[in-house]
Enzyme design. Structure first.
Site, mmCIF file in Angstrom:
data_model
loop_
_atom_site.group_PDB
_atom_site.id
_atom_site.type_symbol
_atom_site.label_atom_id
_atom_site.label_comp_id
_atom_site.label_asym_id
_atom_site.label_seq_id
_atom_site.Cartn_x
_atom_site.Cartn_y
_atom_site.Cartn_z
ATOM 1 N N HIS A 100 -9.999 -5.393 -3.300
ATOM 2 C CA HIS A 100 -8.654 -5.594 -2.768
ATOM 3 C C HIS A 100 -8.760 -6.036 -1.318
ATOM 4 O O HIS A 100 -9.554 -5.482 -0.552
ATOM 5 C CB HIS A 100 -7.804 -4.319 -2.874
ATOM 6 C CG HIS A 100 -8.504 -3.075 -2.430
ATOM 7 N ND1 HIS A 100 -9.436 -2.431 -3.214
ATOM 8 C CD2 HIS A 100 -8.428 -2.368 -1.270
ATOM 9 C CE1 HIS A 100 -9.891 -1.376 -2.564
ATOM 10 N NE2 HIS A 100 -9.310 -1.315 -1.368
ATOM 11 N N ASP A 136 0.847 -1.190 0.000
ATOM 12 C CA ASP A 136 0.000 0.000 0.000
ATOM 13 C C ASP A 136 0.885 1.243 0.000
ATOM 14 O O ASP A 136 1.885 1.314 0.716
ATOM 15 C CB ASP A 136 -0.918 -0.019 1.234
ATOM 16 C CG ASP A 136 -2.079 0.948 1.104
ATOM 17 O OD1 ASP A 136 -3.225 0.483 0.955
ATOM 18 O OD2 ASP A 136 -1.835 2.177 1.123
ATOM 19 N N GLY A 158 -15.163 3.155 3.761
ATOM 20 C CA GLY A 158 -13.829 3.628 3.402
ATOM 21 C C GLY A 158 -13.295 3.105 2.093
ATOM 22 O O GLY A 158 -12.113 3.313 1.785
#
Ligand code: 5GP
Ligand code: ZN
Length: 114
Positions: free
Chosen positions: A100, A30, A93
Site C-alpha cells: 500500500h 486510512d 512499520g
C-alpha cells in the site's frame, strides 16, 4: 488471499471509505489518519511488498504511483506537496502485508521521518 485485510477491502467484505478506483487499484482513507489527507492506494491483486510488486508487475506499480498522484490532486494537496510512503518490513512499520502507498498531505511533513 482469503486472510488478507486489504484483499477484503478490495472484495467489499470489509468496508472502507473509497476515494478513487482504477482498473488495477483502489484508494481509501486510512482508518487512523496521520495527516489531514491520509489515503492508502493498493493494487487489487495481492503482492506483499512494493519490491515484490515491482519485480512481478512494473506497470501495475506505475499505475499505483499515478493513482497516488491523482489522489493528491483530488485532495487539493498536489500543489502544496505530499508524501508517498511504502513502509517495507516490520522494523519500518509495515503491519499489513498487502502493498500500500500511504498518500500524506495537508500539513507540513517533517524530514527525516521518525
Ligand atoms: P502500514 O503500517 O502497514 O504501513 O500501514 C497500514 C495502515 O493501514 C495503517 O496506517 C492503518 O491505520 C491502516 N489500517 C489498518 N486497518 C485498517 C482498516 O481496517 N481500514 C482502513 N481503512 N485502514 C486500516
Ligand atoms: Zn491482500
Amino acid at each position: 488471499m482469503t486472510d488478507c485485510l486489504f484483499c477484503k477491502i478490495v472484495s467489499g467484505d470489509v468496508p472502507a471509505k473509497i476515494v478513487r478506483e482504477s482498473a488495477g487499484t483502489v484508494a481509501f482513507r486510512d482508518i487512523n489518519p496521520q495527516a489531514p489527507t491520509h489515503v492508502l492506494v493498493i493494487p487489487r491483486v495481492h503482492h506483499p511488498t512494493v519490491a515484490e510488486l515491482a519485480a512481478s508487475d512494473a506497470e501495475l506499480l506505475a499505475e499505483l504511483v499515478r493513482e497516488a498522484h491523482q489522489v493528491a490532486v483530488g485532495e487539493g494537496v498536489a500543489e502544496t506537496g505530499y508524501r508517498v510512503v511504502f513502509n517495507t518490513g516490520a522494523q519500518a512499520g509495515q503491519t499489513v502485508f498487502h502493498v500500500h502507498a500511504h498518500v500524506l498531505g495537508g500539513r507540513g511533513l517533517n524530514w527525516p521521518p521518525g
